[in-house]
Design a protein around this motif. Sequence first.
Motif, PDB file in Angstrom:
ATOM      1  N   VAL A 104       0.812  -1.217   0.000  1.00 21.03           N
ATOM      2  CA  VAL A 104       0.000   0.000   0.000  1.00 21.03           C
ATOM      3  C   VAL A 104       0.851   1.275   0.000  1.00 21.03           C
ATOM      4  N   GLU A 105       2.139   1.120   0.373  1.00 22.41           N
ATOM      5  CA  GLU A 105       3.022   2.289   0.329  1.00 22.41           C
ATOM      6  C   GLU A 105       3.537   2.574  -1.083  1.00 22.41           C
ATOM      7  N   GLY A 106       3.221   1.676  -2.007  1.00 22.55           N
ATOM      8  CA  GLY A 106       3.620   1.890  -3.390  1.00 22.55           C
ATOM      9  C   GLY A 106       4.987   1.352  -3.756  1.00 22.55           C
ATOM     10  N   ALA A 107       5.543   0.496  -2.908  1.00 22.28           N
ATOM     11  CA  ALA A 107       6.845  -0.079  -3.240  1.00 22.28           C
ATOM     12  C   ALA A 107       6.737  -0.929  -4.507  1.00 22.28           C
ATOM     13  N   ARG A 108       7.736  -0.818  -5.342  1.00 19.10           N
ATOM     14  CA  ARG A 108       7.720  -1.529  -6.625  1.00 19.10           C
ATOM     15  C   ARG A 108       8.880  -2.500  -6.714  1.00 19.10           C
ATOM     16  N   VAL A 109       8.610  -3.628  -7.348  1.00 14.80           N
ATOM     17  CA  VAL A 109       9.653  -4.609  -7.622  1.00 14.80           C
ATOM     18  C   VAL A 109       9.501  -5.063  -9.068  1.00 14.80           C
ATOM     19  N   GLU A 110      10.596  -5.573  -9.607  1.00 14.43           N
ATOM     20  CA  GLU A 110      10.561  -6.112 -10.969  1.00 14.43           C
ATOM     21  C   GLU A 110      10.427  -7.621 -10.889  1.00 14.43           C
ATOM     22  N   ARG A 111       9.490  -8.160 -11.632  1.00 12.41           N
ATOM     23  CA  ARG A 111       9.272  -9.605 -11.681  1.00 12.41           C
ATOM     24  C   ARG A 111       9.277 -10.074 -13.127  1.00 12.41           C
ATOM     25  N   GLU A 112       9.598 -11.345 -13.297  1.00 14.57           N
ATOM     26  CA  GLU A 112       9.688 -11.928 -14.629  1.00 14.57           C
ATOM     27  C   GLU A 112       8.520 -12.877 -14.840  1.00 14.57           C
ATOM     28  N   TYR A 113       7.917 -12.791 -16.012  1.00 12.63           N
ATOM     29  CA  TYR A 113       6.778 -13.643 -16.333  1.00 12.63           C
ATOM     30  C   TYR A 113       7.012 -14.330 -17.682  1.00 12.63           C
ATOM     31  N   TRP A 114       6.365 -15.503 -17.812  1.00 10.12           N
ATOM     32  CA  TRP A 114       6.456 -16.286 -19.047  1.00 10.12           C
ATOM     33  C   TRP A 114       5.062 -16.616 -19.556  1.00 10.12           C
ATOM     34  N   GLY A 115       4.926 -16.675 -20.866  1.00  9.10           N
ATOM     35  CA  GLY A 115       3.703 -17.164 -21.455  1.00  9.10           C
ATOM     36  C   GLY A 115       3.690 -18.685 -21.462  1.00  9.10           C
ATOM     37  N   GLN A 116       2.609 -19.244 -21.967  1.00 10.91           N
ATOM     38  CA  GLN A 116       2.447 -20.697 -21.959  1.00 10.91           C
ATOM     39  C   GLN A 116       3.151 -21.371 -23.125  1.00 10.91           C
ATOM     40  N   GLY A 117       3.536 -20.600 -24.111  1.00 12.16           N
ATOM     41  CA  GLY A 117       4.247 -21.146 -25.263  1.00 12.16           C
ATOM     42  C   GLY A 117       3.331 -21.414 -26.438  1.00 12.16           C
ATOM     43  N   THR A 118       3.879 -21.274 -27.631  1.00 16.31           N
ATOM     44  CA  THR A 118       3.143 -21.579 -28.853  1.00 16.31           C
ATOM     45  C   THR A 118       4.063 -22.357 -29.788  1.00 16.31           C
ATOM     46  N   GLN A 119       3.535 -23.406 -30.378  1.00 10.54           N
ATOM     47  CA  GLN A 119       4.341 -24.300 -31.207  1.00 10.54           C
ATOM     48  C   GLN A 119       4.532 -23.735 -32.614  1.00 10.54           C
ATOM     49  N   VAL A 120       5.763 -23.742 -33.064  1.00 10.32           N
ATOM     50  CA  VAL A 120       6.094 -23.397 -34.450  1.00 10.32           C
ATOM     51  C   VAL A 120       6.779 -24.612 -35.068  1.00 10.32           C
ATOM     52  N   THR A 121       6.226 -25.100 -36.164  1.00 13.36           N
ATOM     53  CA  THR A 121       6.778 -26.266 -36.846  1.00 13.36           C
ATOM     54  C   THR A 121       7.064 -25.906 -38.296  1.00 13.36           C
ATOM     55  N   VAL A 122       8.299 -26.103 -38.717  1.00 16.22           N
ATOM     56  CA  VAL A 122       8.706 -25.790 -40.080  1.00 16.22           C
ATOM     57  C   VAL A 122       9.144 -27.083 -40.757  1.00 16.22           C
ATOM     58  N   SER A 123       8.487 -27.428 -41.831  1.00 17.94           N
ATOM     59  CA  SER A 123       8.797 -28.665 -42.554  1.00 17.94           C
ATOM     60  C   SER A 123       9.625 -28.348 -43.795  1.00 17.94           C
ATOM     61  N   SER A 124      10.443 -29.314 -44.155  1.00 18.26           N
ATOM     62  CA  SER A 124      11.329 -29.108 -45.316  1.00 18.26           C
ATOM     63  C   SER A 124      10.651 -29.497 -46.614  1.00 18.26           C
TER      64      SER A 124
END
Length: 124
Positions: A104-124
């Motif tokens: 409530v005093e407004g203290a700030r911190v930096e945090r790291e977040y990740w998404g769930q991921g998305t598949q990329v498939t490249v065929s030859s």
Amino acid sequence: VQLVESGGGSVQSGGSLRLSCAASGSFSSIKTMGWYRQAPEMGRELVATIADGGSTNYADSVKGRFTISRDYAQNTLYLQMNSLKPGDTAVYYCNAKVVVVVNVEGARVEREYWGQGTQVTVSS
């Protein structure tokens, strides 16, 4: 804070895809955002990052083919991937370093977040 990716899929070698990552939730600001990828039985590796000031950084393997960009107003990250190769096949993850208010005093911190991921498939 939630990161939701979209835009993955399957393409043939030489094709293009555009990934998106939308950040939502309660936060003060977003610092660096980036894309990472993980191929089967491999570690997670950096693809590209973009700082809050706009400076970008790319892995050597994607330079000249991928472009990272960011919509600051919409808190959305993009990755335009051109000239895709089979070696680009992986799960792509969005990453964000976010400043959040922790009391409530407004203290700030930096945090790291990740998404769930998305598949990329490249065929030859």
